[in-house]
Motif scaffolding. Structure first.
Motif, PDB file in Angstrom:
ATOM      1  N   PRO A  24       1.084  -1.511   0.168  1.00 27.02           N
ATOM      2  CA  PRO A  24       0.260   0.459  -0.058  1.00 27.02           C
ATOM      3  C   PRO A  24       0.878   1.428  -0.141  1.00 27.02           C
ATOM      4  O   PRO A  24       0.458   2.848  -1.062  1.00 27.02           O
ATOM      5  CB  PRO A  24      -0.983   0.444   1.227  1.00 27.02           C
ATOM      6  N   LEU A  25       2.158   1.055   1.042  1.00 26.62           N
ATOM      7  CA  LEU A  25       3.587   2.407   0.674  1.00 26.62           C
ATOM      8  C   LEU A  25       3.643   2.666  -1.237  1.00 26.62           C
ATOM      9  O   LEU A  25       3.142   3.849  -1.312  1.00 26.62           O
ATOM     10  CB  LEU A  25       3.915   1.693   1.436  1.00 26.62           C
ATOM     11  N   LEU A  26       3.418   1.725  -2.114  1.00 26.09           N
ATOM     12  CA  LEU A  26       3.846   2.232  -3.486  1.00 26.09           C
ATOM     13  C   LEU A  26       2.687   2.107  -4.043  1.00 26.09           C
ATOM     14  O   LEU A  26       2.764   2.914  -4.792  1.00 26.09           O
ATOM     15  CB  LEU A  26       4.256   0.266  -3.930  1.00 26.09           C
ATOM     16  N   ILE A  27       1.295   2.219  -3.417  1.00 24.21           N
ATOM     17  CA  ILE A  27       0.400   2.592  -3.972  1.00 24.21           C
ATOM     18  C   ILE A  27       0.353   4.211  -4.579  1.00 24.21           C
ATOM     19  O   ILE A  27      -0.374   4.965  -4.801  1.00 24.21           O
ATOM     20  CB  ILE A  27      -0.745   1.448  -3.531  1.00 24.21           C
TER      21      ILE A  27
ATOM     22  N   ALA B 186       4.726  -7.559  -1.754  1.00 30.82           N
ATOM     23  CA  ALA B 186       4.059  -7.888  -3.142  1.00 30.82           C
ATOM     24  C   ALA B 186       4.731  -8.049  -4.506  1.00 30.82           C
ATOM     25  O   ALA B 186       4.637  -8.914  -4.970  1.00 30.82           O
ATOM     26  CB  ALA B 186       2.676  -8.062  -2.771  1.00 30.82           C
ATOM     27  N   GLN B 187       5.782  -7.366  -4.583  1.00 31.76           N
ATOM     28  CA  GLN B 187       6.264  -7.596  -5.728  1.00 31.76           C
ATOM     29  C   GLN B 187       6.409  -6.845  -6.793  1.00 31.76           C
ATOM     30  O   GLN B 187       7.034  -7.007  -7.457  1.00 31.76           O
ATOM     31  CB  GLN B 187       7.367  -8.717  -6.003  1.00 31.76           C
ATOM     32  N   ASP B 188       5.212  -6.312  -6.528  1.00 32.02           N
ATOM     33  CA  ASP B 188       4.198  -6.467  -8.012  1.00 32.02           C
ATOM     34  C   ASP B 188       3.990  -4.677  -8.245  1.00 32.02           C
ATOM     35  O   ASP B 188       4.289  -4.595  -7.072  1.00 32.02           O
ATOM     36  CB  ASP B 188       2.980  -6.764  -8.432  1.00 32.02           C
ATOM     37  N   GLY B 189       4.196  -4.286  -9.421  1.00 33.86           N
ATOM     38  CA  GLY B 189       3.886  -2.953  -9.387  1.00 33.86           C
ATOM     39  C   GLY B 189       5.177  -2.068  -9.642  1.00 33.86           C
ATOM     40  O   GLY B 189       5.330  -0.904  -9.464  1.00 33.86           O
ATOM     41  N   ILE B 190       6.632  -2.455  -9.930  1.00 39.02           N
ATOM     42  CA  ILE B 190       7.923  -2.248  -9.563  1.00 39.02           C
ATOM     43  C   ILE B 190       8.789  -2.178 -10.762  1.00 39.02           C
ATOM     44  O   ILE B 190       8.881  -3.538 -10.383  1.00 39.02           O
ATOM     45  CB  ILE B 190       8.313  -2.871  -7.724  1.00 39.02           C
TER      46      ILE B 190
ATOM     47  N   LYS C  26      12.634   5.955  -1.191  1.00 38.45           N
ATOM     48  CA  LYS C  26      13.268   6.607  -0.141  1.00 38.45           C
ATOM     49  C   LYS C  26      12.783   6.552   1.386  1.00 38.45           C
ATOM     50  O   LYS C  26      12.925   6.841   2.146  1.00 38.45           O
ATOM     51  CB  LYS C  26      12.497   8.482  -0.498  1.00 38.45           C
ATOM     52  N   LEU C  27      11.142   6.599   0.850  1.00 36.22           N
ATOM     53  CA  LEU C  27      10.083   6.149   2.488  1.00 36.22           C
ATOM     54  C   LEU C  27      11.148   5.010   2.760  1.00 36.22           C
ATOM     55  O   LEU C  27      10.790   4.556   4.434  1.00 36.22           O
ATOM     56  CB  LEU C  27       8.428   6.487   2.430  1.00 36.22           C
ATOM     57  N   VAL C  28      10.998   3.951   2.536  1.00 37.48           N
ATOM     58  CA  VAL C  28      11.701   2.665   3.004  1.00 37.48           C
ATOM     59  C   VAL C  28      12.994   2.539   3.995  1.00 37.48           C
ATOM     60  O   VAL C  28      12.789   2.139   4.666  1.00 37.48           O
ATOM     61  CB  VAL C  28      11.733   1.110   2.020  1.00 37.48           C
ATOM     62  N   TYR C  29      13.716   3.302   2.825  1.00 38.44           N
ATOM     63  CA  TYR C  29      15.401   3.773   3.441  1.00 38.44           C
ATOM     64  C   TYR C  29      15.165   4.629   4.826  1.00 38.44           C
ATOM     65  O   TYR C  29      15.432   3.832   5.897  1.00 38.44           O
ATOM     66  CB  TYR C  29      16.059   4.450   2.325  1.00 38.44           C
ATOM     67  N   ARG C  30      14.149   5.537   5.037  1.00 37.46           N
ATOM     68  CA  ARG C  30      14.107   6.589   6.336  1.00 37.46           C
ATOM     69  C   ARG C  30      13.642   5.371   7.613  1.00 37.46           C
ATOM     70  O   ARG C  30      14.313   5.671   7.521  1.00 37.46           O
ATOM     71  CB  ARG C  30      13.182   7.700   5.835  1.00 37.46           C
ATOM     72  N   LYS C  31      13.139   4.684   6.946  1.00 36.94           N
ATOM     73  CA  LYS C  31      11.798   3.698   7.775  1.00 36.94           C
ATOM     74  C   LYS C  31      12.585   2.907   8.074  1.00 36.94           C
ATOM     75  O   LYS C  31      13.356   2.396   9.932  1.00 36.94           O
ATOM     76  CB  LYS C  31      10.417   3.295   7.037  1.00 36.94           C
ATOM     77  N   ASN C  32      13.519   2.356   7.256  1.00 35.97           N
ATOM     78  CA  ASN C  32      14.559   1.241   7.710  1.00 35.97           C
ATOM     79  C   ASN C  32      16.056   2.218   8.857  1.00 35.97           C
ATOM     80  O   ASN C  32      16.341   0.907   9.558  1.00 35.97           O
ATOM     81  CB  ASN C  32      15.262   0.252   6.962  1.00 35.97           C
TER      82      ASN C  32
ATOM     83  N   THR D  33       4.828   7.354  -5.902  1.00 34.60           N
ATOM     84  CA  THR D  33       5.938   6.954  -7.067  1.00 34.60           C
ATOM     85  C   THR D  33       7.144   5.946  -6.145  1.00 34.60           C
ATOM     86  O   THR D  33       7.382   5.665  -5.128  1.00 34.60           O
ATOM     87  CB  THR D  33       6.430   8.019  -7.473  1.00 34.60           C
ATOM     88  N   PRO D  34       7.424   5.512  -7.356  1.00 34.61           N
ATOM     89  CA  PRO D  34       8.312   3.982  -6.922  1.00 34.61           C
ATOM     90  C   PRO D  34       9.990   4.986  -6.317  1.00 34.61           C
ATOM     91  O   PRO D  34      10.512   4.162  -5.197  1.00 34.61           O
ATOM     92  CB  PRO D  34       8.364   3.312  -8.583  1.00 34.61           C
ATOM     93  N   ARG D  35      10.762   5.920  -6.837  1.00 36.83           N
ATOM     94  CA  ARG D  35      11.567   7.039  -6.254  1.00 36.83           C
ATOM     95  C   ARG D  35      10.831   7.148  -4.572  1.00 36.83           C
ATOM     96  O   ARG D  35      11.750   7.148  -3.705  1.00 36.83           O
ATOM     97  CB  ARG D  35      11.792   8.320  -6.803  1.00 36.83           C
TER      98      ARG D  35
END
Length: 294
Positions: free
Chosen positions: A175-178, A208-212, A187-193, A181-183
């Motif tokens: 849902p974050l990807l939805i 789920a791998q789809d849409g990227i 960035k959001l996942v990088y900051r979260k981790n 944008t992919p970029r």
């Protein structure tokens, strides 16, 4: 006197002005603090992967489980949760796919009565659907996927209150990807981790791998220390046309700073045990999906 420089977001709430700031966002954990391991067990992750992970996996580890829908990614996340609670760790479960009430109702099917853990603060279930569910221990924390700054802040604030060591599960990142944008997603996942990387915290994300696109996917994988793939191979494309009766396969495709068995293994999903990696009768029946025709 000492103070925090810079500009900080604020919100006007029912409690007045609230500054959207968490100390963990600016003050990284001390690098001199020793890494913790699960007491009396050599592996951090969970029993279902024990035979594939002969090395000790420390906290301060970010794990990603990816695969198509229906292959058992959330099942693996529940196993990760149960293992933590059984070892007296705390668990912060963030549900972005289903309401927290549904997570709460699912746990008893795995033999866990969640109420004592919820009431003791050892288990916290957050979601992105509703601010409060009356049948669960009260919490006013609500996660908004459309406000990344607030999302990261609320997660950091909740984690600060959790007993340590703590396992943080994000089910799922899709849902974050939805919602961006992919970029922006990378960035959001990088900051979260980066925010959650603490000596007494382990992170497990589901995707789920789809849409990227492939390049964005590579960037995403680079943000994790351990990557587990769940997949269903195309039997008619195998070099060996040998059907051994298993539909789904599991493979550790990446591990950083430790050893692992990178060969793919068949697995089944048990209603009581979750994902169970099956033993093959011979090494020749272990299929290397990297050898499939491109």
């Amino acid at each position: 006197s000492d103070h925090v420089c810079g500009s900080h977001r604020m919100a006007i709430t029912e409690n007045g002005i609230e500054i959207l700031y968490s100390a963990s966002q600016i003050s990284p954990p001390s690098t001199t603090e020793s890494l913790k391991f699960i007491e009396d067990a050599p592996h951090l992750v969970f029993g279902s992967l024990e035979k594939l992970l002969p090395s000790q996996i420390p906290y301060n580890t970010a794990c990603l489980v990816e695969g198509a829908p229906g292959l058992g990614k959330s099942t693996l996340a529940y196993q990760f949760l149960l293992c933590g609670l059984h070892r007296q760790e705390s668990v912060l479960y963030i549900s972005a796919d289903i309401p927290r009430q549904q997570v709460y109702q699912t746990l008893p099917t795995w033999g866990l009565l969640p109420d004592p853990y919820l009431e003791a603060g050892q288990l916290v279930i957050l979601d992105t659907f509703s601010p409060m569910v009356e049948t669960l221990p009260a919490t006013s924390v609500h996660l908004n996927l459309n406000d990344p700054e607030m999302l990261l802040l609320r997660i950091a604030q909740q984690l600060e209150q959790m007993p340590k060591p703590c396992r943080v599960i994000f089910d799922s990142l899709t849902p974050l990807l939805i919602s961006c944008t992919p970029r922006e997603f990378i960035k959001l996942v990088y900051r979260k981790n980066l925010q959650l990387r603490q000596p007494d915290v382990a992170v497990l994300d589901i995707f789920a791998q789809d849409g990227i696109e492939k390049s964005d996917h590579y960037n995403l994988l680079n943000l994790y220390d351990l990557v587990v793939d769940l997949y269903s191979p195309e039997w008619d494309e195998m070099n060996r046309g040998e059907d051994i009766g298993y539909k789904n396969w599991l493979q550790i495709t990446k591990i950083r700073g430790a050893k692992a068995d990178h060969r793919p293994y068949p697995y089944s999903i048990s209603p009581t045990k979750g994902i169970v990696i099956e033993s093959t009768s011979s090494q020749s029946k272990i299929i290397d999906h990297n050898s499939f025709p491109k």
